[in-house]
Design an enzyme around this catalytic site. Sequence first.
Site, PDB file in Angstrom:
ATOM      1  N   CYS A 157       0.831  -1.206   0.000  1.00 21.85           N
ATOM      2  CA  CYS A 157       0.000   0.000   0.000  1.00 21.85           C
ATOM      3  C   CYS A 157       0.866   1.256   0.000  1.00 21.85           C
ATOM      4  CB  CYS A 157      -0.908  -0.005   1.223  1.00 21.85           C
ATOM      5  SG  CYS A 157      -0.002  -0.213   2.772  1.00 21.85           S
ATOM      6  N   HIS A 297      -2.268   0.676   7.124  1.00 19.38           N
ATOM      7  CA  HIS A 297      -2.539   0.794   5.694  1.00 19.38           C
ATOM      8  C   HIS A 297      -2.158   2.211   5.245  1.00 19.38           C
ATOM      9  CE1 HIS A 297      -4.381  -0.239   1.937  1.00 19.38           C
ATOM     10  NE2 HIS A 297      -5.446   0.523   2.074  1.00 19.38           N
ATOM     11  N   ASN A 317      -8.365   4.431  -2.372  1.00 22.31           N
ATOM     12  CA  ASN A 317      -7.786   3.199  -1.848  1.00 22.31           C
ATOM     13  C   ASN A 317      -7.108   2.428  -2.983  1.00 22.31           C
ATOM     14  OD1 ASN A 317      -7.160   1.249   0.032  1.00 22.31           O
ATOM     15  ND2 ASN A 317      -9.274   0.638   0.425  1.00 22.31           N
TER      16      ASN A 317
END
Length: 351
Positions: A157, A297, A317
């Site tokens: 991520c 994240h 995202n």
Amino acid sequence: MEWKTVAATALVISLGFLAIPIKVAPDTSVEDVRLFETYVSYYNKSYRHDPEEYGRKFGRFQIERMNRLRSTQESAYYGLTEFSDLSEEEFLSLALRPDLSARGERHRNDCHRRRTHDPLPERLNRVKRLIDIPPKFDWRTKGVVTPVRAQGSCGACWAYTVVACVESMVAIKNSTLRSFSVQEMIDCAGNGNFGCNGGDICSLLSWLEDNEVPILPESDYPVTGTSGTCLVDRSKTSTVRVGDFTCDSYVDSEEELISTLVNHGPVAAAVNALTWQNYLGGIIQYHCDGAFSMLNHAVQIVGYDRSGPTPFYIVRNSWGPLFGNKGYLYIAIGKNICGIANQVAAVDVII
Ligand SMILES: *[C@@H]1O[C@H](CO)[C@@H](O)[C@H](O)[C@H]1NC(C)=O
Ligand SMILES: *[C@@H]1O[C@H](CO)[C@@H](O)[C@H](O)[C@H]1NC(C)=O
């Protein structure tokens, strides 16, 4: 309470912890687990000793509880997503990086040292105050945000988010929106980054800046979804580099975060995404612990909207376009929801 009741409750709870395949480490769900234990034993539910059925019922119970707090039409709603069939533990290890806060902590000290010697972040700050803050702002409408990517089971991520910011900054500076290589970051980044096994937005930015790393176009180093050896083809090069970046906490100063967003560009942020497992859409206002230790994240903030009753950030995202609102989430502004203000990076690129 009689001792027998206490002992029985303790036994039920400890049995639950041992026998049931639900990870209870994250603080947010401990309360849910307790409540569910009490509920199950109070009503002597038939699935008390059936771990599989228990897990399914618990998942539904958690979703119901989260939805019960919806206060407006815009509030977040939860249900079955691509990740709902995973246990919380599987979700944590598959989609998230539980060690992100430890990495972030290391970097916090590093940043502090950097800042005391480096006047450049101040320059970013000065630019920030030039423009008025509109009630809403969305970089997607300016054509500087690339399509949402899917990181799959690769826990990078941090790389996805930083590359997304580089793409936006190149687009803002040069009016050309192009995709850059996430795989180059996954395979090549040093400075404590470990490909699909984890990394940190700020240490990646330090590595990119300190080593003046040319950031290749996506087509020259396409994504594979796994960690590999660094294979930068010497015939391929790029003039694009990270020239400068800031990495700051905006806890209790989210107003400044908004200002950076409008006056500088999309930013990268570390978050706690544990409750996103069942997120379907809407504005997240509750059930998202903002503690620094919960960060797991990283995402890109591309805008905000303060024109309605619940002001929110527009958050991109990297779980594909089917997740949430076409790949995006909305997170309420002002209370460090999901820890979004803990560690935020703004990037400057050299073209
Ligand atoms: C709980 O349910 C089981 C069957 O599922 C039954 O055998 C047992 O007697 C019940 N216990 C109580 C206290 O009602
Ligand atoms: C910047 O824009 C020029 C002119 O459109 C283009 O040729 C060049 O490739 C762009 N640079 C980047 C890094 O996108």
